[in-house]
Design an enzyme around this catalytic site. Sequence first.
Site, short mmCIF file in Angstrom:
data_model
loop_
_atom_site.label_atom_id
_atom_site.label_comp_id
_atom_site.label_asym_id
_atom_site.label_seq_id
_atom_site.Cartn_x
_atom_site.Cartn_y
_atom_site.Cartn_z
N ASP A 271 11.01 29.84 87.78
CA ASP A 271 10.99 31.29 88.04
C ASP A 271 12.40 31.87 87.89
O ASP A 271 12.55 32.98 87.37
CB ASP A 271 10.45 31.57 89.45
CG ASP A 271 8.93 31.65 89.45
OD1 ASP A 271 8.37 32.34 88.58
OD2 ASP A 271 8.31 31.02 90.31
N HIS B 298 0.74 27.01 93.73
CA HIS B 298 0.18 26.87 92.38
C HIS B 298 -0.77 25.69 92.29
O HIS B 298 -1.50 25.57 91.30
CB HIS B 298 1.31 26.70 91.36
CG HIS B 298 2.18 27.91 91.23
ND1 HIS B 298 1.70 29.15 90.86
CD2 HIS B 298 3.50 28.10 91.46
CE1 HIS B 298 2.68 30.03 90.84
NE2 HIS B 298 3.79 29.42 91.22
N GLU C 36 14.50 32.06 93.92
CA GLU C 36 14.03 31.97 92.53
C GLU C 36 14.01 33.32 91.82
O GLU C 36 13.29 33.47 90.83
CB GLU C 36 12.66 31.25 92.46
CG GLU C 36 11.64 31.65 93.50
CD GLU C 36 10.38 30.79 93.50
OE1 GLU C 36 10.20 29.94 92.61
OE2 GLU C 36 9.53 30.98 94.40
N ARG D 81 4.05 23.51 100.60
CA ARG D 81 4.47 24.79 100.02
C ARG D 81 3.31 25.77 100.17
O ARG D 81 2.23 25.54 99.64
CB ARG D 81 4.87 24.68 98.55
CG ARG D 81 5.30 26.09 98.04
CD ARG D 81 6.02 26.07 96.72
NE ARG D 81 5.12 25.86 95.60
CZ ARG D 81 5.49 26.06 94.33
NH1 ARG D 81 6.72 26.46 94.04
NH2 ARG D 81 4.62 25.82 93.36
C1 3PY Z 1 9.87 27.13 90.10
O1 3PY Z 1 10.53 26.38 89.37
O2 3PY Z 1 9.82 28.36 89.97
C2 3PY Z 1 9.09 26.55 91.18
O3 3PY Z 1 8.52 27.26 91.96
C3 3PY Z 1 8.99 25.05 91.26
O4 3PY Z 1 7.69 24.67 91.48
MG MG Z 2 8.48 29.28 91.48
#
Ligand code: 3PY
Ligand code: MG
Length: 261
Positions: free
Chosen positions: A180, A50, A154, A75
């Site tokens: 997420d 991101h 996530e 990442r």
């Molecule tokens: C999330 O919280 O989904 C993440 O990917 C943290 O950056």
């Molecule tokens: Mg995320």
Amino acid sequence: MPHLSTISALSTRIGGGSGLLTAWVGMSDPMIAGQLALEDFDAITIDMQHGANDLASVRQGILNVTLGGKPSIVRIPVNDFSCASRALDFGAAGVIAPMINSKADAEAFVSFMKFPPIGQRSWGPTIAVGLTGQTLDEYLAKGNAMSVAIAMIETREALAALDDILALDGIDAVFVGPSDLSIALSNGANVNPARPDVLDALEHVKQRAHAHKKAVCCFAPTPVLAKDLAKKGYDLMAIGTDFSQLRSGARAQIDIARGRS
Ligand code: 3PY
Ligand code: MG
């Protein structure tokens, strides 16, 4: 001067409830990562998913962070596993892969992170070998242990596959993305990493990870959550982002200058 101990510090220090803190860098000027490395972080994470980073800013960012005496984590974008090998070639100490939702996703990630016999990482770590001061054979022998593979949990699918992912040789840690996950657990109703069901999931992931003797990490939007997670035995937390820290630092100084605090 070789930087082997700087880069290997992530693999040697993470685990057993280590409570490490990483910065989270979305800005693509590599000076940002280098400057944050001078603060009391244990690692610096450069975000390609991101954040605005590309391979050029990742390469220079890793160098700046390493010269600042800290290990770098990258990442990568979703399913872009070739970036994992490239980050390691540039001297990254660890890689976070987002949206690892199944054993098959985790296997694909490992195949780009580890040399045979664990994975199929292709040979070409010229920059990492130079930075660590190792011989080629030393890097081949130690590279797998030194390169921390971190799978993001996530989604509901990832929670269901958690034990399979953790059991995989080559996955060294899991990393909860609480934003997420909060969206997934509420079926898209809201984003709230502090919701009780998300905190329950964080506890569950920690217990399963430690049962498998793997490290557990989390993104903490606030330093208070990072402190709580460290107390609960989490191994690594990201606190906020460079964007949030820049703006909150500016806001705090403006408030003083305008007599508001
Ligand atoms: C999330 O919280 O989904 C993440 O990917 C943290 O950056
Ligand atoms: Mg995320």
